[in-house]
Design an enzyme around this catalytic site. Structure first.
Site, short mmCIF file in Angstrom:
data_model
loop_
_atom_site.label_atom_id
_atom_site.label_comp_id
_atom_site.label_asym_id
_atom_site.label_seq_id
_atom_site.Cartn_x
_atom_site.Cartn_y
_atom_site.Cartn_z
N GLY A 70 45.51 32.93 108.83
CA GLY A 70 46.13 33.13 110.13
C GLY A 70 45.62 34.40 110.78
N GLY A 119 46.07 30.42 105.45
CA GLY A 119 46.39 29.39 106.42
C GLY A 119 45.39 28.25 106.44
N GLU A 142 46.91 36.78 99.86
CA GLU A 142 47.90 37.49 100.67
C GLU A 142 48.39 38.78 100.04
OE1 GLU A 142 47.90 33.24 101.99
OE2 GLU A 142 47.90 34.27 100.04
N ASP A 150 52.09 31.74 101.43
CA ASP A 150 53.01 30.92 102.22
C ASP A 150 52.34 29.60 102.58
OD1 ASP A 150 51.26 32.27 104.00
OD2 ASP A 150 52.68 32.07 105.65
#
Length: 365
Positions: A70, A119, A142, A150
């Site tokens: 992301g 992402g 991350e 996530d």
């Protein structure tokens, strides 16, 4: 201005069409910004409801990356400015997109060439046909920016070989195509040189009255067979028993000590050790707890849980500092809130898992 998402409808047999999505932000390694997420969600919904669209193909215009994650710099800017609404909107729309892909009724092919991280794995994981190539590199890194795995990572990582999901979350280790196939993160290996051939074969296939998933299966199988000799060596397969043992410890502190004590020698393991040593201890604790709590959650429940955790982590944990050190100032010297996982205040950790809303924004998903 060049569009960061290119959309096309390729003519296919029997007056049908193949929807082609091409991520086109190479300078950012196709990191997903709000506009890209919104465009993808809108277009996939449109194609889902059109009878003449027989399949959807997702790829990248860059040979370097499918999607590196992301747009965390933009998310950080919103957080630093105190723009909670923008942070909520980003994660809500991203998770809605991931959920749509997981439940997509038509054959959806993701061509995961080059870098596929964070992402990017979120986009790829839900696709029915997950293709990796000779240059694919997958990771959930991350921990290096003060976040946690996530994009349904808490649901997905439990489905990997024993211990590997937690190992990925704590170390940010990198997986090649063979690793991705072994773990199930991908289910097809095709050399990137066959990309144009695959597209052309899909266009020329007979879609009339056929099971569209079987058509795609047959086309990909042809090039999968031609590529078999180029599949690289899997480090994950080699070290699967070691990884399982490292993660089978009585506490997170013991796991981190075991990672820290990995001996010199194997470059892949040493890179994983470095990732664990340099990552945010608070993020490691978040990952450890989230993966344990999400063991029996459905995909939807996991995404609901992650939305709470992601917004709180961005606004109140190490995320802004991690992105600053890695991507903004690039000094690679993050000042994490805790020096190690044993120093973490349990009450502060607990608060990150507490919902800031009376009703989760994903409830209507």
């Amino acid at each position: 201005m060049v569009a960061d998402v290119l959309l096309a409808e390729l003519p296919a047999g029997n007056n049908n069409k193949i929807g082609l999505v091409t991520l086109n932000a190479p300078a950012a390694l196709n990191a997903l910004n709000q506009s890209m997420i919104d465009q993808l969600f809108h277009q996939l919904n449109l194609w889902r409801d059109r009878r003449d669209i027989v399949a959807v193909f997702m790829a990248s215009s860059s040979s370097k990356a499918f999607c590196a994650g992301g747009d965390v710099r933009a998310v950080r800017e919103a957080a630093v400015a105190g723009n909670l609404a923008a942070v909520e909107q980003f994660f809500t729309s991203e998770y809605q997109l991931d959920y749509l892909i997981h439940r997509y009724p038509k054959p959806l092919i993701c061509w995961g060439n080059g870098i596929v991280m964070g992402g990017g794995i979120g986009l790829m994981a839900g696709a029915m046909f997950r293709v990796v190539t000779d240059t694919s590199m997958l990771a959930m890194p991350e921990v290096a920016i003060g976040l946690y795995p996530d994009v349904a990572g808490s649901w997905l990582l439990h489905r990997l070989p024993v211990g590997l999901g937690l190992f990925m979350g704590l170390t940010g280790c990198r997986l090649n195509a063979a690793d991705a196939i072994y773990t199930g993160l991908a289910n097809r290996f095709i050399d990137h040189a066959f990309y144009d051939n695959v597209i052309e074969s899909l266009q020329q296939a007979d879609w009339q009255g056929a099971n569209h998933h079987e058509v795609v299966y047959g086309v990909l199988a042809t090039y999968q067979e031609k590529s078999a000799g180029w599949l690289p060596y899997s480090k994950v397969r080699e070290h699967r028993d070691l990884i399982a043992g490292l993660m089978d410890q009585p506490s997170l502190g013991a796991i981190m000590s075991a990672l820290d004590d990995l001996p010199d020698g194997d470059e892949w393991l040493m890179a994983a050790r470095k990732g664990a040593r340099s990552g945010s201890p608070l993020s490691a604790a978040i990952s450890y707890r989230q993966l344990h709590q999400a063991r029996h959650l459905s995909l939807k429940e996991a995404l609901h849980s992650e939305l709470v955790l992601s917004v709180n982590t961005v606004m109140h944990a190490d995320f802004c500092e991690g992105v600053r050190a890695l991507l903004v100032d690039k000094d690679h010297k993050p000042q994490w809130r805790y020096k190690n996982v044993d120093q973490i205040d349990e009450q502060s950790l607990e608060e990150l898992f507490r919902s800031p809303w009376k009703e989760n924004p994903l409830n209507k998903m």
